[in-house]
Write an enzyme that holds these catalytic residues in place. Structure first.
Site, PDB file in Angstrom:
ATOM      1  CG  HIS A   1      -6.142   0.232  -0.778  1.00  0.00           C
ATOM      2  ND1 HIS A   1      -5.421  -0.821  -0.938  1.00  0.00           N
ATOM      3  CD2 HIS A   1      -6.997  -0.580   0.324  1.00  0.00           C
ATOM      4  CE1 HIS A   1      -5.869  -2.271  -0.427  1.00  0.00           C
ATOM      5  NE2 HIS A   1      -6.264  -2.082   0.481  1.00  0.00           N
TER       6      HIS A   1
ATOM      7  NE  ARG B   1      -1.351  -1.531   1.573  1.00  0.00           N
ATOM      8  CZ  ARG B   1      -2.114  -2.397   1.696  1.00  0.00           C
ATOM      9  NH1 ARG B   1      -1.822  -3.943   1.588  1.00  0.00           N
ATOM     10  NH2 ARG B   1      -3.129  -2.229   2.392  1.00  0.00           N
TER      11      ARG B   1
ATOM     12  CG  ASP C   1      -3.193 -10.787   6.333  1.00  0.00           C
ATOM     13  OD1 ASP C   1      -3.960 -11.068   7.134  1.00  0.00           O
ATOM     14  OD2 ASP C   1      -3.624  -9.945   5.779  1.00  0.00           O
TER      15      ASP C   1
ATOM     16  CG  HIS D   1      -7.074 -14.044   5.440  1.00  0.00           C
ATOM     17  ND1 HIS D   1      -6.974 -12.221   5.572  1.00  0.00           N
ATOM     18  CD2 HIS D   1      -7.791 -14.328   5.145  1.00  0.00           C
ATOM     19  CE1 HIS D   1      -7.992 -11.644   4.536  1.00  0.00           C
ATOM     20  NE2 HIS D   1      -8.310 -13.139   4.445  1.00  0.00           N
TER      21      HIS D   1
ATOM     22  CG  ASP E   1      -6.075  -6.089   8.034  1.00  0.00           C
ATOM     23  OD1 ASP E   1      -5.329  -5.846   7.790  1.00  0.00           O
ATOM     24  OD2 ASP E   1      -6.982  -6.313   8.039  1.00  0.00           O
TER      25      ASP E   1
END
Ligand SMILES: [Zn+2]
Length: 415
Positions: free
Chosen positions: A295, A52, A139, A166, A291
């Site tokens: 969040h 991130r 991705d 992806h 993966d």
């Protein structure tokens, strides 16, 4: 002594003590202990991590993501480029490496396949290769353009690079958010099986014609497994990964219009899960890749249509993988766990000189010690990751990480 009275993944009947000197395994001796519920594995390698940073630090940054990786038994993570800005130039790769200095895991930048991950123009593959990048991916977005996929695979074939796709046809999946089987009942847009399968079939054809290495991200359907199995039988240059959640969860969890179980690709049916587990056991799917998609809570407590895609996964990957390799008596085939979480991902990522090594004298002491047999409760609030969006909240598991080491240095210890 860094590990006393542990079993070895490759020889689980032996109970040994492991000693380390100068970052390497110095001695492996028979232990005085006669019982053990701990096993030493090569530390794990994740080919698919979202750290991130830059741009999404509210969810995770490089340092917190690396701590989460270490807590999950990982020594090496491949960082996906869908940051803001995207990792699409040599300068941005260098910046990520700067951010990763001194953190709790070794971070390997994956470069975008196209500039800005926009699907229009390939990145400077040669310059990025020279900067040490081996894996390329857009991705989060599928590289839909077949000509660009073919050109990229041709470049990569020259130096053994990898294109991680992806696989999601933007025409077929459009704005889909849930498996087609359940989407209609929930009143949301469907994400059909064929949207994944047709991209995988096309890309395998391009990989076979160019000789470039195609790696398929987060396989989710039984049909994809069948396509991969046939391609591997022909010797096609293709490898594939599956996530912990696609191995363990089905679309039956989506009973309300809530984003809690929203992920991309979506959770599928039990028959898909069964096919994925079988494919991981027989090697059709090479690796488990997390993966890991952290969040903030506010982005998951929305409707299915509005919530963010994805789950945290670094700290639950071991548990979900070990369960796949349990026999009827709950005995785990630890050698296979090591294969899918360490040996194979290290080979695909091109880091097998330092990662996924066998546990023997003289090798780097890059190890994970797993404790098993007791019941542990998964609780996202107690995870090391900055985010808590695990789909396994409250679930019981028999497996947990006790310690992680890189070159003899402890990067995580439960106590
Ligand atoms: Zn993806």
């Amino acid at each position: 002594m860094i590990a006393e009275g542990v079993r070895l993944a490759g020889a689980p009947d032996r109970i040994v003590d492991i000693e380390v000197a100068d970052g390497r395994i110095a001695h492996i001796r028979p232990s005085a202990r006669t019982e053990s519920s701990r096993v030493a594995l090569p530390a794990f390698v994740d080919l698919h991590t979202h750290l991130r940073e830059p741009g999404g630090e509210e969810a995770e940054d490089v340092a917190s993501g690396a701590r989460s990786a270490a807590a999950g038994g990982f020594a090496d993570v491949f960082a996906m480029p869908n940051t803001t800005p995207a990792t699409d130039t040599v300068e941005r790769v260098a910046h990520l490496r700067t951010l990763a200095g001194g953190v709790s895991a070794r971070v390997h930048p994956i470069a975008a396949a196209t500039l800005g991950r926009l699907g229009g123009e390939l990145v400077d593959v040669e310059a990025l290769r020279a900067a040490g990048v081996r894996v390329f991916s857009d991705d989060g977005s599928c590289l839909d353009d077949a000509k660009l996929v073919a050109d990229l695979l041709s470049y990569l074939a020259k130096f053994g690079g990898v294109f991680a796709q992806h696989a999601q046809s933007s025409q077929l999946a459009a704005s889909g958010v849930a498996n087609a089987r359940v989407a209609t009942g929930l009143g949301v847009a469907p994400w059909p099986l064929a949207a994944e399968e047709n991209v995988i079939a096309r890309d395998i054809a391009l990989a076979e014609r160019t000789g470039g290495h195609l790696h398929v991200c987060h396989v989710s359907t039984a049909g994809s497994v069948a396509i991969l199995r046939a391609a591997k039988r022909r010797g096609a240059p293709v490898t594939a990964e599956v996530t912990p959640h696609h191995l363990a969860l089905t679309d039956d969890l989506l009973t309300t219009d809530s984003g809690e179980f929203k992920v991309n690709p979506p959770l599928r049916s039990q028959s898909d899960v069964d096919a994925l587990r079988h494919a991981l056991r027989d090697g059709t799917i090479d690796v488990v890749a997390t993966d890991h998609a952290p969040h903030p809570a506010a982005r998951k407590t929305l409707s299915l249509t509005d919530a963010a895609f994805g789950f945290t996964a670094l700290e639950t990957a071991l548990a979900m993988t070990a369960e796949v390799f349990e026999d009827a008596n709950k005995r785990v085939d630890w050698a296979s766990v090591a294969r899918v979480l360490a040996h194979r991902p290290a080979a695909i990522g091109g880091i097998k000189a330092e990662a996924g090594r066998p546990i023997r004298v003289g090798e780097p002491a890059t190890l994970t010690i797993v404790r098993y047999g007791e019941n542990f409760t998964i609780d996202g609030a107690r995870h090391v990751s900055r985010s808590a969006n695990t789909p396994f909240q409250g679930r019981q598991t028999r497996y947990m990480i006790e310690k992680t080491l890189i070159d003899g240095a402890v990067t995580y210890s439960r106590d």
